[in-house]
Design an enzyme around this catalytic site. Structure first.
Site, short mmCIF file in Angstrom:
data_model
loop_
_atom_site.label_atom_id
_atom_site.label_comp_id
_atom_site.label_asym_id
_atom_site.label_seq_id
_atom_site.Cartn_x
_atom_site.Cartn_y
_atom_site.Cartn_z
N ASN A 121 6.55 -2.45 -5.48
CA ASN A 121 5.49 -3.30 -6.05
C ASN A 121 4.93 -2.76 -7.37
O ASN A 121 4.60 -3.52 -8.27
CB ASN A 121 4.39 -3.54 -5.02
CG ASN A 121 3.71 -2.26 -4.59
OD1 ASN A 121 4.32 -1.20 -4.56
ND2 ASN A 121 2.44 -2.36 -4.27
N GLY A 168 5.15 2.90 1.31
CA GLY A 168 5.91 1.71 1.67
C GLY A 168 5.30 1.05 2.89
O GLY A 168 4.12 1.24 3.19
N THR A 215 8.43 1.19 8.19
CA THR A 215 9.29 2.25 7.63
C THR A 215 8.60 3.61 7.80
O THR A 215 9.26 4.61 8.12
CB THR A 215 9.58 2.00 6.13
OG1 THR A 215 9.92 0.63 5.95
CG2 THR A 215 10.71 2.86 5.63
N GLU A 222 1.72 6.67 2.81
CA GLU A 222 0.82 5.64 2.26
C GLU A 222 1.43 4.30 2.64
O GLU A 222 2.46 3.91 2.11
CB GLU A 222 0.74 5.76 0.73
CG GLU A 222 0.14 7.06 0.24
CD GLU A 222 -1.33 7.19 0.59
OE1 GLU A 222 -1.98 6.16 0.85
OE2 GLU A 222 -1.81 8.32 0.64
N GLU A 224 -3.40 11.02 -1.22
CA GLU A 224 -2.87 11.40 -2.52
C GLU A 224 -4.04 11.53 -3.48
O GLU A 224 -5.19 11.28 -3.12
CB GLU A 224 -1.87 10.34 -3.00
CG GLU A 224 -0.66 10.24 -2.10
CD GLU A 224 0.41 9.28 -2.62
OE1 GLU A 224 0.04 8.18 -3.09
OE2 GLU A 224 1.60 9.64 -2.57
N CYS A 261 -0.90 -3.01 -2.68
CA CYS A 261 -1.35 -2.65 -1.34
C CYS A 261 -2.87 -2.75 -1.22
O CYS A 261 -3.41 -2.83 -0.13
CB CYS A 261 -0.88 -1.24 -0.99
SG CYS A 261 -1.32 -0.04 -2.27
P1 NDP Z 1 9.53 -0.44 2.51
O1 NDP Z 1 8.89 0.35 3.58
O2 NDP Z 1 10.49 -1.50 2.88
O3 NDP Z 1 10.29 0.50 1.50
C1 NDP Z 1 9.70 1.60 0.83
C2 NDP Z 1 10.77 2.58 0.44
O4 NDP Z 1 11.32 3.17 1.63
C3 NDP Z 1 11.95 1.95 -0.29
O5 NDP Z 1 12.42 2.84 -1.26
C4 NDP Z 1 12.92 1.73 0.84
O6 NDP Z 1 14.26 1.58 0.46
C5 NDP Z 1 12.72 3.00 1.64
N1 NDP Z 1 13.22 2.93 3.01
C6 NDP Z 1 13.51 1.84 3.76
N2 NDP Z 1 13.96 2.21 4.99
C7 NDP Z 1 13.92 3.56 5.03
C8 NDP Z 1 14.22 4.54 6.02
N3 NDP Z 1 14.67 4.21 7.22
N4 NDP Z 1 14.06 5.84 5.71
C9 NDP Z 1 13.57 6.21 4.50
N5 NDP Z 1 13.28 5.33 3.51
C10 NDP Z 1 13.43 4.03 3.77
O7 NDP Z 1 8.33 -1.02 1.63
P2 NDP Z 1 8.44 -2.02 0.42
O8 NDP Z 1 9.31 -1.44 -0.63
O9 NDP Z 1 8.73 -3.37 0.97
O10 NDP Z 1 6.94 -1.95 -0.15
C11 NDP Z 1 5.92 -2.77 0.30
C12 NDP Z 1 5.04 -2.03 1.28
O11 NDP Z 1 4.52 -0.87 0.67
C13 NDP Z 1 3.85 -2.84 1.72
O12 NDP Z 1 3.67 -2.71 3.09
C14 NDP Z 1 2.70 -2.19 0.98
O13 NDP Z 1 1.46 -2.36 1.59
C15 NDP Z 1 3.12 -0.78 0.95
N6 NDP Z 1 2.44 -0.06 -0.11
C16 NDP Z 1 1.49 0.86 0.23
C17 NDP Z 1 0.77 1.52 -0.75
C18 NDP Z 1 -0.26 2.55 -0.41
O14 NDP Z 1 -0.63 3.31 -1.29
N7 NDP Z 1 -0.74 2.63 0.81
C19 NDP Z 1 0.99 1.23 -2.16
C20 NDP Z 1 2.01 0.26 -2.40
C21 NDP Z 1 2.71 -0.35 -1.40
P3 NDP Z 1 14.86 0.12 0.03
O15 NDP Z 1 14.98 0.27 -1.40
O16 NDP Z 1 16.15 -0.05 0.72
O17 NDP Z 1 13.87 -0.91 0.45
#
Ligand code: NDP
Length: 481
Positions: free
Chosen positions: A150, A226, A230, A248, A461, A282
């Protein structure tokens, strides 16, 4: 077609498998570049490079490390326009947002931690004339950093910068959906003279590269941003290996609006907190709770303003609302709008995919959507949608507002609008979130602890908290007599 490369041991390299993944431009729905389909073999190479680089990097005087990180920051500034355009094309966000928020913040992240490490001190505990304890804070070794799509470069650098500043070497994975600016960053790191192996960027899928980083026995620390699902998977794998974890995760943030608020400031900020980055931050407030006496006025003004928001080409300087990140994500958001209808919600505006013309006809656009009439505990109000979709709900008492606000499994951020200072303090202490904004939103001081409670995460963080995370304390006790 441009082939993004991994950045391992200071070199831009193809994945060992020689396989690539299509990278889509969300504004057109077309493939415009390819990224490495890396796997655990590439991760192993990256870990070897990082281990080799660690002794020299961790022993380098802080000033010298800081100077290199400052050069990276300066190079990001010099490449602002190129990086902003790349971020917008890769993610679908308006280029104006990337130019004013994402890329400047990526530069600030490096600048902040390059200088922050120079001010980072550890503790000493005197036992009067018996003994003195001092605590060393040493880098952990190879840090694993995994980030989402994002805010691609913004969140990627938010992890890498403190990890490197603290003297760690890094194996990092950007989201496979938005790899471009991390790739461009690797070119800038080479230009800045970052020694080979200090930062390694391995592109590819989460279930291959992300999981290989998480499971690697020689990566003792994982910093992840993420989704909550995950995060749970990462915790499951990492816990038996006793890895240090910073998670996070998702949010379902409430905005509490009281009738005594500064109305104009609240309304314009609520537009941003609802729809900035197509609602894919997020921290966006997706559940808007309004004191009943203000409800009808707010509803009329908010809906009127939202109807005026036009969805357009992210590359156009005037666009405020671009494309959502992927077809799959667009479908997920649309399915939540359908769910809201099934749950009895009334769509006040938006509620559908927007079809633009010409080359943008297959892009992933959704009209900003406002829904009312849903109970606080229905799925639409409990689950993270992560798109340009908000619900509005009236409340009668402060206790009701808090009950609705605190009702989800999430606890990332909240926003309170009131001119009553006593109430503001009272509510801030009662909200179950890691961050509370009073009469503002997304006002960030990088020194403050950033993160959520409950299913929104573990750890913080920001500021010295991140440097604490990326170092291991060692207490040394010296008996004086
Ligand atoms: P994901 O959890 O789908 O992915 C995050 C990252 O993890 C990507 O690089 C993804 O790879 C990787 N990943 C996926 N599966 C695994 C695994 N089994 N083991 C290790 N890494 C893995 O999140 P999104 O990218 O869809 O992001 C959106 C989410 O992030 C929302 O829920 C949002 O709220 C959260 N978010 C939280 C923030 C915070 O600060 N709390 C800030 C911003 C976002 P791949 O490239 O394949 O997807």
């Amino acid at each position: 077609m441009l082939k993004i490369q991994n950045y391992i041991n200071g070199q831009l390299t193809a994945p060992i498998s020689k396989q690539y993944i299509d990278n889509y431009d969300p504004s057109t729905g077309k493939v415009y570049s390819l990224l490495p389909d890396s796997d655990e073999l590439d991760v192993s190479q990256a870990v070897e490079a990082a281990k080799k680089a660690f002794p020299a990097w961790s022993m380098m005087p802080k000033d010298n490390r800081a100077a290199i990180l400052l050069r990276i920051s300066a190079l990001i500034d010099q490449n602002l326009e190129r990086l902003a355009k790349a971020e917008s094309k890769d993610n679908g966000k308006p280029v104006s947002l990337a130019r004013t928020v994402d890329i400047p913040r990526a530069s600030s992240n490096f600048h902040f931690y390059a200088t922050g490490i120079l001010h980072y001190a550890s503790h000493a505990h005197s036992m009067e004339d018996t003994a003195i304890n001092y605590t060393l804070r040493n880098p952990v070794g190879v840090a694993g950093c995994i980030s989402p799509w994002n805010l691609p470069l913004y969140l990627f650098s938010w992890k890498i910068a403190p990890a490197l500043a603290a003297g760690n070497c890094v194996v990092a994975k950007p989201s496979e959906i938005t790899p471009m600016t991390a790739y461009l960053l690797s070119e800038l790191c080479i230009e800045a003279g970052l020694p080979p192996g200090v930062l390694n960027i391995v592109h590819g899928y989460g279930h291959k590269v992300g999981s290989a980083i998480t499971a690697h026995p020689e990566i003792p620390l994982i910093s992840f941003t993420g989704g909550t699902k995950t995060g749970a998977e990462i915790a499951r794998v990492a816990a038996p290996m006793f890895k240090k974890l910073s998670l996070e995760l998702g949010g379902k943030n409430p905005n509490l609006i009281f009738a005594d608020c500064d109305y104009e400031a609240m309304l314009s900020t609520t537009m941003r907190s609802s729809f900035a980055n197509q609602g894919q931050i997020c921290l966006c407030g997706s559940r808007i709770l309004i004191e009943r006496s203000l409800y009808e006025k707010f509803k009329a003004d908010f809906v009127a303003k939202t109807k005026k928001m036009t969805v357009g080409n992210p590359a156009d300087d005037n666009t405020k609302m671009g494309a959502v990140v992927s077809k799959q994500h667009m479908e997920k958001i649309l399915s939540y709008i359908e769910l809201a209808k099934q749950e009895g919600g009334k769509i006040l505006c938006g509620g559908e995919r927007v079809m633009l013309e010409g080359g943008l006809a297959d892009g992933y656009y959704i009209a900003p959507t406002i829904i009312e009439g849903l109970p606080y505990d229905c799925r639409t109000n409990q689950e993270e949608i992560f798109g340009p979709v908000v619900t509005i709900m009236p409340f009668d008492t402060e206790a009701d507002a808090l009950k609705y606000a605190n009702s989800t499994i999430y606890g990332l951020a909240s926003t309170v609008w009131t001119e009553n200072l006593t109430r503001a303090h009272r509510i801030a202490s009662e909200l179950h979130t890691g961050i509370v904004w009073i009469n503002c939103w997304l006002l960030r001081d990088l020194r403050t602890p950033f993160g959520g409670v409950k299913s929104s995460g573990v750890g913080r963080e920001g500021g010295f908290e991140a440097l604490d995370f990326f170092t291991e304390p060692k207490n040394v006790c010296i008996k004086l007599k």
